[in-house]
Design a protein around this motif. Sequence first.
Motif, PDB file in Angstrom:
ATOM      1  N   ALA A   1       0.824  -1.208   0.000  1.00  0.00           N
ATOM      2  CA  ALA A   1       0.000   0.000   0.000  1.00  0.00           C
ATOM      3  C   ALA A   1       0.862   1.264   0.000  1.00  0.00           C
ATOM      4  CB  ALA A   1      -0.918  -0.001   1.223  1.00  0.00           C
ATOM      5  N   LYS A   2       1.912   1.254   0.785  1.00  0.00           N
ATOM      6  CA  LYS A   2       2.799   2.422   0.865  1.00  0.00           C
ATOM      7  C   LYS A   2       3.475   2.688  -0.477  1.00  0.00           C
ATOM      8  CE  LYS A   2       6.735   4.285   3.468  1.00  0.00           C
ATOM      9  NZ  LYS A   2       7.740   3.989   4.524  1.00  0.00           N
ATOM     10  N   ALA A   3       3.942   1.628  -1.115  1.00  0.00           N
ATOM     11  CA  ALA A   3       4.607   1.772  -2.416  1.00  0.00           C
ATOM     12  C   ALA A   3       3.634   2.311  -3.457  1.00  0.00           C
ATOM     13  CB  ALA A   3       5.181   0.426  -2.864  1.00  0.00           C
ATOM     14  N   ASN A   4       2.399   1.821  -3.442  1.00  0.00           N
ATOM     15  CA  ASN A   4       1.398   2.310  -4.396  1.00  0.00           C
ATOM     16  C   ASN A   4       0.973   3.742  -4.083  1.00  0.00           C
ATOM     17  OD1 ASN A   4       1.151   0.018  -6.088  1.00  0.00           O
ATOM     18  ND2 ASN A   4      -0.117  -1.018  -4.570  1.00  0.00           N
ATOM     19  N   ARG A   5       0.968   4.077  -2.805  1.00  0.00           N
ATOM     20  CA  ARG A   5       0.632   5.458  -2.408  1.00  0.00           C
ATOM     21  C   ARG A   5       1.646   6.435  -2.980  1.00  0.00           C
ATOM     22  NH1 ARG A   5      -1.111   9.513  -2.243  1.00  0.00           N
ATOM     23  NH2 ARG A   5      -1.886  10.828  -0.536  1.00  0.00           N
ATOM     24  N   LYS A   6       2.908   6.052  -2.975  1.00  0.00           N
ATOM     25  CA  LYS A   6       3.950   6.909  -3.535  1.00  0.00           C
ATOM     26  C   LYS A   6       3.769   7.117  -5.036  1.00  0.00           C
ATOM     27  CE  LYS A   6       7.623   5.929  -0.160  1.00  0.00           C
ATOM     28  NZ  LYS A   6       8.965   5.332   0.042  1.00  0.00           N
ATOM     29  N   LYS A   7       3.059   6.172  -5.654  1.00  0.00           N
ATOM     30  CA  LYS A   7       2.796   6.268  -7.092  1.00  0.00           C
ATOM     31  C   LYS A   7       1.491   7.003  -7.395  1.00  0.00           C
ATOM     32  CE  LYS A   7       5.334   1.982  -8.060  1.00  0.00           C
ATOM     33  NZ  LYS A   7       5.274   0.614  -8.612  1.00  0.00           N
ATOM     34  N   GLY A   8       0.863   7.525  -6.337  1.00  0.00           N
ATOM     35  CA  GLY A   8      -0.337   8.330  -6.537  1.00  0.00           C
ATOM     36  C   GLY A   8      -1.653   7.651  -6.248  1.00  0.00           C
ATOM     37  N   VAL A   9      -1.607   6.398  -5.757  1.00  0.00           N
ATOM     38  CA  VAL A   9      -2.836   5.694  -5.424  1.00  0.00           C
ATOM     39  C   VAL A   9      -3.352   6.210  -4.072  1.00  0.00           C
ATOM     40  CG1 VAL A   9      -3.915   3.462  -4.949  1.00  0.00           C
ATOM     41  CG2 VAL A   9      -2.111   3.636  -6.686  1.00  0.00           C
ATOM     42  N   PRO A  10      -4.547   6.747  -4.013  1.00  0.00           N
ATOM     43  CA  PRO A  10      -5.054   7.309  -2.750  1.00  0.00           C
ATOM     44  C   PRO A  10      -5.528   6.226  -1.786  1.00  0.00           C
ATOM     45  CG  PRO A  10      -6.733   7.498  -4.427  1.00  0.00           C
ATOM     46  CD  PRO A  10      -5.521   6.927  -5.118  1.00  0.00           C
ATOM     47  N   TYR A  11      -5.485   6.547  -0.499  1.00  0.00           N
ATOM     48  CA  TYR A  11      -6.094   5.671   0.485  1.00  0.00           C
ATOM     49  C   TYR A  11      -7.599   5.949   0.552  1.00  0.00           C
ATOM     50  CZ  TYR A  11      -1.340   4.873   2.324  1.00  0.00           C
ATOM     51  OH  TYR A  11      -0.023   4.552   2.466  1.00  0.00           O
ATOM     52  N   MET A  12      -8.352   4.934   0.840  1.00  0.00           N
ATOM     53  CA  MET A  12      -9.797   5.077   1.041  1.00  0.00           C
ATOM     54  C   MET A  12     -10.041   6.002   2.234  1.00  0.00           C
ATOM     55  SD  MET A  12     -12.369   1.900   1.844  1.00  0.00           S
ATOM     56  CE  MET A  12     -14.116   1.989   1.506  1.00  0.00           C
TER      57      MET A  12
END
Length: 374
Positions: free
Chosen positions: A342-353
């Motif tokens: 989740a952290k790695a994807n967040r750095k790529k711009g994926v938002p948390y719910m």
Amino acid sequence: MKDGVAIPGLFESKKMNKKFTDIKNPDIKKWWRIKYIKWSSWEYWPMWVVYLPASMYFIYLCIRAKSFCFFSAANPSIENGGMIFESKWEIFKLIPQQYYPVTIIIREQENINTLISKMYDAGLKFPVVAKPDRGERGWCVEILKNITAAQNYLSKYPVDVLLQEYVDYPIELSVFYYRHPDAPSGIVSSVTRKEYLKVTGDGISTLYELIQKNSRAFLQLEQLEKLKTIDLSKILPEGKIEILVPFGNHVRGAMFLDYCNIIDNKLNTVFNTVSKQIDGFYFGRFDIKCNSIEDLKAGKYFSILELNGSGAEPAHIYQPGFSYFKAQSVITQHYQMMYDAAKANRKKGVPYMSLKAFRATNAAQKKHRLKVKI
């Protein structure tokens, strides 16, 4: 209770078994026996108790992520990351069709005529496995053998449902997979073999009596009596095995066995090949059937029944006798994997719910379940 299925629980004793025998009132005796079975083996404990120690680590990860719902970013292509109220149909659409059995969706407003038409178009024939599109832990899963059963199912469950080709491979497994979004390949972190609830005949006892002697089956007796899918008065020949519940769900009596010993480079290669074709999937569990372990490792003769995301468990921890404290370690390790993805994807711009979206989804899930009166 040494019945050939359940491993003795933490508090079992001959003295306790004698006390059950001494209870005269059948309802009280049944109530106490169910309570005893469930509390003497932690695999039956309430989920909040099972997860209580590990939940402290989950809260720590939430603090680090600055979000209670960081899990949603672990699998960006799956609704809510696969933690809550996700659509199975939408997940199947992500998986290459050669890996899963013929599956169709029947919408809530559609009738039996539409079902027949969709089955014909898909080349789907009875028997089929039916399950709600949104649901978990074996909720409302049934095998439908004919049109009448399908009509009854649609009447009982007024929600979107999936009909899936029945797969008759002899082995059912749950395979947990993780890949860091920045890594070229991932690993299989857990494998569970599922043994369906069953009893073995002695040539004398009825099915009802055999179930009474088997603690795991005894927990399902009330449901079996309600469903009336098997004749409980039948006497099984000696040595004959009777499958009581043909589903690999723990809450429906299946026994989960730790099969992590089969994890090797071949198995990792197979699930890397499959998983890397599923865009936006990094963390979750494949529920599959296969012809043999050897065939699975060769990448042939297996079929994906379901793919679960962030809400999935490394189910091998539910093997009878598995250490509760070791299970906490396994759970926290998987929480860490989920957080890393989740952290790695967040750095790529994926938002948390958002918390607001989570509350709305949770409310929608409760409303959805209220549609089904069972």
